[in-house]
Write an enzyme that holds these catalytic residues in place. Structure first.
Site, short mmCIF file in Angstrom:
data_model
loop_
_atom_site.label_atom_id
_atom_site.label_comp_id
_atom_site.label_asym_id
_atom_site.label_seq_id
_atom_site.Cartn_x
_atom_site.Cartn_y
_atom_site.Cartn_z
N LYS A 17 3.53 -15.40 3.19
CA LYS A 17 3.60 -16.17 1.94
C LYS A 17 5.10 -16.39 1.69
O LYS A 17 5.66 -15.98 0.66
CB LYS A 17 2.92 -15.36 0.82
CG LYS A 17 2.78 -16.07 -0.49
CD LYS A 17 1.67 -17.10 -0.51
CE LYS A 17 1.65 -17.83 -1.84
NZ LYS A 17 0.83 -19.04 -1.83
N TYR A 35 0.82 -1.22 0.00
CA TYR A 35 0.00 0.00 0.00
C TYR A 35 0.85 1.27 0.00
O TYR A 35 0.40 2.32 -0.42
CB TYR A 35 -0.92 0.05 1.23
CG TYR A 35 -2.01 -0.99 1.25
CD1 TYR A 35 -1.99 -2.08 0.39
CD2 TYR A 35 -3.07 -0.91 2.15
CE1 TYR A 35 -2.97 -3.04 0.41
CE2 TYR A 35 -4.06 -1.86 2.17
CZ TYR A 35 -4.00 -2.93 1.30
OH TYR A 35 -4.98 -3.88 1.33
N ASP A 77 -5.87 -7.15 5.46
CA ASP A 77 -7.03 -6.46 4.89
C ASP A 77 -8.04 -7.50 4.38
O ASP A 77 -9.24 -7.45 4.66
CB ASP A 77 -6.54 -5.58 3.72
CG ASP A 77 -7.57 -4.57 3.29
OD1 ASP A 77 -8.68 -4.57 3.83
OD2 ASP A 77 -7.26 -3.76 2.38
N ASP A 94 -11.76 -9.20 6.39
CA ASP A 94 -13.09 -9.11 5.77
C ASP A 94 -13.70 -10.50 5.68
O ASP A 94 -14.89 -10.70 5.93
CB ASP A 94 -13.01 -8.50 4.35
CG ASP A 94 -13.26 -7.01 4.36
OD1 ASP A 94 -12.99 -6.38 5.41
OD2 ASP A 94 -13.72 -6.47 3.34
N ASP A 121 -2.77 -18.36 1.90
CA ASP A 121 -3.81 -19.12 1.18
C ASP A 121 -4.41 -20.20 2.08
O ASP A 121 -5.63 -20.40 2.11
CB ASP A 121 -3.27 -19.69 -0.14
CG ASP A 121 -1.83 -20.16 -0.06
OD1 ASP A 121 -1.20 -19.94 0.99
OD2 ASP A 121 -1.34 -20.76 -1.03
#
Ligand code: NAD
Length: 356
Positions: free
Chosen positions: A189, A142, A245, A249, A221
């Site tokens: 990851k 970001y 993020d 959610d 994942d």
């Protein structure tokens, strides 16, 4: 206790739910004998309209001067459908996080028992789920260099993390784990990304300082799958900005709805407390937004920034009682909810106030 709280409703339903958040803070102050003073400030689309700047200097200064910030949401359809817009509401949010040094975003994911059937996940899998996410907030893709090359036909966003950035969020997560079930899952990851390999290396090093905490490392994942398959296996989860993020959610479905989840952004200065949802253009102005995430954000504010645990519990208990009484906003209603028990934003706020 005397405290000064800045109310920053932002855009869309941010305005509607934050009004309820402020009312419950007022009621807590009256009940427990505190003196809370308030100011308001602009951010996001409303700030762009008024000043041309998504985070006006005046807002930033008021944030720095406040003891805590109760925040709503930013966003407007005008920008979502125009990727070329140079000035955007989310820039205000990102700059606020950077300027206030808000590097840790805490997202407690806890299901109120009454909402077991409101989730899209089976109740027997969900019962007892209680996760505390730590999402890193000031680094990653970001904030890295971004741009276009090859005449605009290739785009890039650079992900970057320093050892220091990973270490400070890892330490916060380990400290929280020590006060809970002493289990920590670090998500990365590391099989593919260099930033993730540094992340894992640093978390492993910090883990040596907390030998009582059981640590596991999961790939993002696999974590996305495990959150739905077996949410009760998690206690504290710590992860980078982008992974956090997305995973939080996803995890909001454990709590039944985005409208139920609160978050705290903390770091070097003023703490900012906000629902995890956005400005929800689809329901803005209809008076149906669930205000409970803002109420629970106010509870986090009282607990974390002011150390008022009993007052925070009074808010959480009030939400619990309202749900036990069968009241729901539309997003958390199920087939058992009678139509007279489906309340709008203000009526739900009134029920919470009556139960404090
Ligand atoms: P959103 O969270 O606003 O809405 C997603 C869905 O959940 C919508 O169907 C909405 O109606 C529902 N929902 C969200 N909050 C609810 C509530 N309190 N009660 C009932 N239903 C609720 O996400 P989106 O639609 O992807 O984005 C809308 C805008 O919000 C965009 O402009 C986006 O950039 C912005 N956004 C801002 C933040 C933030 O300010 N922190 C976070 C996410 C999205």
């Amino acid at each position: 206790m005397k405290k000064h709280i800045l109310i920053v409703p932002g855009d869309g339903i941010g305005q509607e739910v934050t009004a309820v958040g402020k009312k419950v803070l007022d009621k807590i102050a009256a009940k427990f004998g505190h003196e809370f003073t308030y100011d308001t400030a602009l951010i996001g689309h409303v700030a762009i309209e008024a000043t041309g700047n998504p985070l006006p200097e005046e807002t930033l200064q008021k944030m720095k001067d406040a003891d805590a910030v109760l925040f709503g949401a930013v966003g407007h359809p005008k920008y979502d459908n125009d990727p070329t817009a140079k000035v955007r509401p989310e820039q205000g949010l990102l700059r606020m996080r950077k300027e206030l040094g808000l590097y840790a975003n805490l997202r407690p994911i806890k299901l109120f028992d009454e909402l077991l059937s409101a989730s899209s996940i089976k109740p027997e899998i969900l019962k007892g789920a209680d996760i505390l996410f730590f999402r890193e907030l000031t680094g990653d893709i970001y904030f890295g260099e971004k741009g276009r090359k090859n005449n605009g036909d290739t785009a890039f966003d650079m992900a970057e993390y320093s050892r220091y950035e990973v270490e400070r969020i890892a330490r916060k997560a380990f400290e929280a784990a020590m006060t809970r079930k002493k289990k920590l899952c670090s998500v990365d990851k590391a099989n593919v990304l260099e930033t993730s390999r540094l992340w894992r290396e640093v978390v492993q090093k910090v883990a040596l300082e907390y030998p009582e905490v059981e640590v596991e490392h999961q790939f993002v994942d696999a974590t996305a799958m495990l959150l739905i398959k077996d949410p009760c296996r998690f206690d504290v989860v710590v992860t980078a900005n982008l992974f956090g993020d997305i995973l939080t959610d996803e995890a909001s479905q454990i709590a039944g709805s985005m409208g139920m989840l609160a978050s705290a952004s903390i770091g070097d200065g003023t703490g900012v407390y906000e629902p995890i949802h956005g400005s929800a253009h689809d329901i803005t102005g209809k008076g149906v937004a669930n205000p409970l995430a803002s109420v629970l954000s106010a509870a986090l504010l009282l607990d974390i920034s002011f150390g008022l645990r009993a007052e925070a519990d009074a808010l959480i208990n009030a939400v619990d009682k309202v749900l036990k009484a069968g009241y729901r906003t539309r997003d958390i209603a199920d087939s058992h909810t009678t139509s007279k028990n489906i309340l709008g934003t203000d009526a739900m706020g009134e029920q919470v106030l009556n139960n404090i």
